[in-house]
Design a protein around this motif. Structure first.
Motif, PDB file in Angstrom:
ATOM      1  N   PRO A  40       0.816  -1.216   0.000  1.00  0.00           N
ATOM      2  CA  PRO A  40       0.000   0.000   0.000  1.00  0.00           C
ATOM      3  C   PRO A  40       0.847   1.262   0.000  1.00  0.00           C
ATOM      4  CG  PRO A  40      -0.813  -1.579   1.618  1.00  0.00           C
ATOM      5  CD  PRO A  40       0.514  -2.101   1.116  1.00  0.00           C
ATOM      6  N   MET A  41       0.347   2.286  -0.680  1.00  0.00           N
ATOM      7  CA  MET A  41       1.007   3.588  -0.695  1.00  0.00           C
ATOM      8  C   MET A  41       0.104   4.571   0.025  1.00  0.00           C
ATOM      9  SD  MET A  41       2.100   5.938  -3.944  1.00  0.00           S
ATOM     10  CE  MET A  41       0.408   6.031  -4.535  1.00  0.00           C
ATOM     11  N   ARG A  42       0.518   4.993   1.215  1.00  0.00           N
ATOM     12  CA  ARG A  42      -0.308   5.873   2.011  1.00  0.00           C
ATOM     13  C   ARG A  42      -0.161   7.318   1.548  1.00  0.00           C
ATOM     14  NH1 ARG A  42      -4.268   3.097   3.890  1.00  0.00           N
ATOM     15  NH2 ARG A  42      -3.612   1.257   5.029  1.00  0.00           N
ATOM     16  N   THR A  43      -1.288   7.912   1.170  1.00  0.00           N
ATOM     17  CA  THR A  43      -1.256   9.302   0.753  1.00  0.00           C
ATOM     18  C   THR A  43      -2.116  10.176   1.661  1.00  0.00           C
ATOM     19  OG1 THR A  43      -3.095   8.924  -0.783  1.00  0.00           O
ATOM     20  CG2 THR A  43      -0.873   8.689  -1.651  1.00  0.00           C
ATOM     21  N   ARG A  44      -2.791   9.556   2.636  1.00  0.00           N
ATOM     22  CA  ARG A  44      -3.629  10.355   3.513  1.00  0.00           C
ATOM     23  C   ARG A  44      -2.792  10.973   4.622  1.00  0.00           C
ATOM     24  NH1 ARG A  44      -5.479   8.269   8.309  1.00  0.00           N
ATOM     25  NH2 ARG A  44      -5.140   6.062   8.780  1.00  0.00           N
ATOM     26  N   ARG A  45      -3.461  11.505   5.627  1.00  0.00           N
ATOM     27  CA  ARG A  45      -2.821  12.258   6.683  1.00  0.00           C
ATOM     28  C   ARG A  45      -1.673  11.482   7.325  1.00  0.00           C
ATOM     29  NH1 ARG A  45      -4.228  10.193  11.471  1.00  0.00           N
ATOM     30  NH2 ARG A  45      -5.837   8.624  11.422  1.00  0.00           N
ATOM     31  N   PRO A  46      -0.665  12.158   7.845  1.00  0.00           N
ATOM     32  CA  PRO A  46       0.422  11.492   8.548  1.00  0.00           C
ATOM     33  C   PRO A  46      -0.096  10.776   9.789  1.00  0.00           C
ATOM     34  CG  PRO A  46       1.000  13.748   8.009  1.00  0.00           C
ATOM     35  CD  PRO A  46      -0.467  13.613   7.746  1.00  0.00           C
ATOM     36  N   SER A  47       0.516   9.653  10.127  1.00  0.00           N
ATOM     37  CA  SER A  47       0.120   8.906  11.310  1.00  0.00           C
ATOM     38  C   SER A  47       1.351   8.310  11.954  1.00  0.00           C
ATOM     39  CB  SER A  47      -0.867   7.795  10.922  1.00  0.00           C
ATOM     40  OG  SER A  47      -1.151   6.963  12.032  1.00  0.00           O
ATOM     41  N   GLU A 118     -15.066  14.542   3.227  1.00  0.00           N
ATOM     42  CA  GLU A 118     -14.946  15.084   1.884  1.00  0.00           C
ATOM     43  C   GLU A 118     -14.346  13.997   1.003  1.00  0.00           C
ATOM     44  OE1 GLU A 118     -12.632  18.625   1.875  1.00  0.00           O
ATOM     45  OE2 GLU A 118     -14.059  19.763   3.119  1.00  0.00           O
ATOM     46  N   PRO A 119     -14.844  13.838  -0.235  1.00  0.00           N
ATOM     47  CA  PRO A 119     -14.315  12.784  -1.119  1.00  0.00           C
ATOM     48  C   PRO A 119     -12.794  12.816  -1.172  1.00  0.00           C
ATOM     49  CG  PRO A 119     -16.228  13.810  -2.115  1.00  0.00           C
ATOM     50  CD  PRO A 119     -15.918  14.612  -0.880  1.00  0.00           C
ATOM     51  N   ASP A 120     -12.195  11.654  -0.995  1.00  0.00           N
ATOM     52  CA  ASP A 120     -10.747  11.563  -0.845  1.00  0.00           C
ATOM     53  C   ASP A 120     -10.217  10.431  -1.722  1.00  0.00           C
ATOM     54  OD1 ASP A 120      -8.119  11.149  -0.003  1.00  0.00           O
ATOM     55  OD2 ASP A 120      -8.565  11.548   2.097  1.00  0.00           O
ATOM     56  N   GLN A 121      -9.388  10.781  -2.689  1.00  0.00           N
ATOM     57  CA  GLN A 121      -8.826   9.775  -3.604  1.00  0.00           C
ATOM     58  C   GLN A 121      -8.042   8.705  -2.854  1.00  0.00           C
ATOM     59  OE1 GLN A 121      -8.651   9.798  -7.217  1.00  0.00           O
ATOM     60  NE2 GLN A 121      -8.849  11.908  -7.863  1.00  0.00           N
ATOM     61  N   SER A 122      -7.318   9.103  -1.807  1.00  0.00           N
ATOM     62  CA  SER A 122      -6.443   8.154  -1.128  1.00  0.00           C
ATOM     63  C   SER A 122      -7.229   7.051  -0.433  1.00  0.00           C
ATOM     64  CB  SER A 122      -5.539   8.879  -0.124  1.00  0.00           C
ATOM     65  OG  SER A 122      -6.296   9.397   0.954  1.00  0.00           O
ATOM     66  N   ILE A 148     -16.037   8.335  -8.997  1.00  0.00           N
ATOM     67  CA  ILE A 148     -16.462   9.278 -10.028  1.00  0.00           C
ATOM     68  C   ILE A 148     -17.800   9.906  -9.668  1.00  0.00           C
ATOM     69  CG2 ILE A 148     -17.152   9.464 -12.454  1.00  0.00           C
ATOM     70  CD1 ILE A 148     -15.083   7.206 -13.004  1.00  0.00           C
ATOM     71  N   LYS A 149     -18.714   9.107  -9.082  1.00  0.00           N
ATOM     72  CA  LYS A 149     -20.011   9.646  -8.667  1.00  0.00           C
ATOM     73  C   LYS A 149     -19.848  10.721  -7.605  1.00  0.00           C
ATOM     74  CE  LYS A 149     -22.735   5.509  -9.692  1.00  0.00           C
ATOM     75  NZ  LYS A 149     -23.495   4.381  -9.093  1.00  0.00           N
ATOM     76  N   GLU A 150     -18.798  10.625  -6.805  1.00  0.00           N
ATOM     77  CA  GLU A 150     -18.557  11.626  -5.766  1.00  0.00           C
ATOM     78  C   GLU A 150     -17.878  12.884  -6.317  1.00  0.00           C
ATOM     79  OE1 GLU A 150     -18.712   9.756  -1.438  1.00  0.00           O
ATOM     80  OE2 GLU A 150     -16.689  10.058  -2.205  1.00  0.00           O
ATOM     81  N   GLY A 151     -17.689  12.913  -7.623  1.00  0.00           N
ATOM     82  CA  GLY A 151     -17.150  14.114  -8.245  1.00  0.00           C
ATOM     83  C   GLY A 151     -15.646  14.149  -8.367  1.00  0.00           C
ATOM     84  N   LEU A 152     -14.986  13.022  -8.071  1.00  0.00           N
ATOM     85  CA  LEU A 152     -13.531  12.959  -8.181  1.00  0.00           C
ATOM     86  C   LEU A 152     -13.132  12.503  -9.582  1.00  0.00           C
ATOM     87  CD1 LEU A 152     -12.689  11.227  -4.780  1.00  0.00           C
ATOM     88  CD2 LEU A 152     -12.375  13.633  -5.342  1.00  0.00           C
ATOM     89  N   LYS A 153     -12.022  13.031 -10.052  1.00  0.00           N
ATOM     90  CA  LYS A 153     -11.461  12.600 -11.325  1.00  0.00           C
ATOM     91  C   LYS A 153     -10.293  11.665 -11.022  1.00  0.00           C
ATOM     92  CE  LYS A 153      -9.239  14.300 -15.539  1.00  0.00           C
ATOM     93  NZ  LYS A 153      -8.734  15.498 -16.256  1.00  0.00           N
ATOM     94  N   PRO A 154     -10.296  10.445 -11.569  1.00  0.00           N
ATOM     95  CA  PRO A 154      -9.200   9.507 -11.277  1.00  0.00           C
ATOM     96  C   PRO A 154      -7.844  10.130 -11.545  1.00  0.00           C
ATOM     97  CG  PRO A 154     -10.954   8.404 -12.488  1.00  0.00           C
ATOM     98  CD  PRO A 154     -11.299   9.865 -12.484  1.00  0.00           C
TER      99      PRO A 154
END
Length: 244
Positions: A40-47, A118-122, A148-154
């Motif tokens: 896995p590649m973590r792109t969300r908040r630091p932890s 909020e829609p989050d790609q990660s 995509i339904k949540e309005g995110l662009k891949p």
């Protein structure tokens, strides 16, 4: 749309690709792929990697109640609803780490209903990676549609997760179609994308596809020769450095 197990059934594997509305790519590809997916590649908040007591208890309670819908509902009401945002996200990540994907998906549904969400790609990318590793392609494609339904662009990572999932189950035509769609959408393949494709195609002995990807290295990377040398060093099996 509820993302429970019943909603993960879609009519065909074409559905998710249709969501992006890119014209079909001509040509067919067929071979067998042996390489697996990456970590896995973590792109969300630091932890700091340490779960709070509340998050640990929530994860344990979810696992104990997993087979009992009524008890599971109680856990969401009594445990999950009281978690702070960071603890809830940590519980979500921990369930993925422990490979409890159905529970992770339910927690993701819960997260999406939170006021702060909020829609989050990660978050989508993490789930797509986990389901892809389990070869659950319909679930991966369904997640793409939800994104995509949540309005995110891949973005590049989302396309890479989809490509990796297809390669995991030998769907070469789908992988190449998605790769072409990535480029057509304006997303630039990164070193990870190119490495995954080179590794798999070289392992399968599909030289024509390897040549296509190596050619793209020249276009998309600043130092393609250096990159290909590094790939050959790490994955030496039949890798050649010809820039076609």
């Amino acid at each position: 749309m509820t993302m429970g197990s019943s909603s993960l059934r879609i009519q065909s594997l074409q559905t998710a690709l249709d969501c992006i509305k890119i014209d079909k790519v001509q040509g067919r590809y067929a071979t067998t792929i042996t390489c697996g997916l990456r970590k896995p590649m973590r792109t969300r908040r630091p932890s700091d990697g340490v779960l709070s007591t509340e998050a640990i208890q929530a994860v344990q309670s979810l696992k104990l109640a997993a087979r009992n819908p009524s008890k599971l509902h109680q856990v969401f009401d009594s445990k999950l609803s009281r978690l702070l945002k960071d603890d809830l996200l940590d519980a979500f990540a921990e369930l993925q780490r422990q490979q409890h994907l159905e529970l992770a998906l339910k927690v993701f549904e819960f997260i999406r209903k939170e006021a702060w969400y909020e829609p989050d790609q990660s978050l989508y990318g993490d789930l797509m990676l986990m389901f892809g590793k389990k070869k659950l392609i319909i679930e991966v494609e369904n997640l793409l549609c939800e994104l995509i339904k949540e309005g995110l662009k891949p973005d590049t990572r989302i396309y890479t997760e989809l490509i990796g999932a297809y390669l995991k189950v030998d769907m070469i035509e789908k992988a190449m179609k998605t790769y072409d769609m990535m480029k057509a959408s304006g997303c630039v393949p990164d070193e990870l994308t190119l490495t995954i494709m080179i590794r798999n195609f070289e392992s399968a002995g599909h030289e024509k596809l390897v040549a296509i990807i190596k050619n793209d290295c020249v276009e998309y990377l600043d130092s393609p020769k250096k990159f290909l040398k590094e790939v050959a060093r790490k994955y030496p099996r039949r890798l050649r450095l010809n820039l076609v």
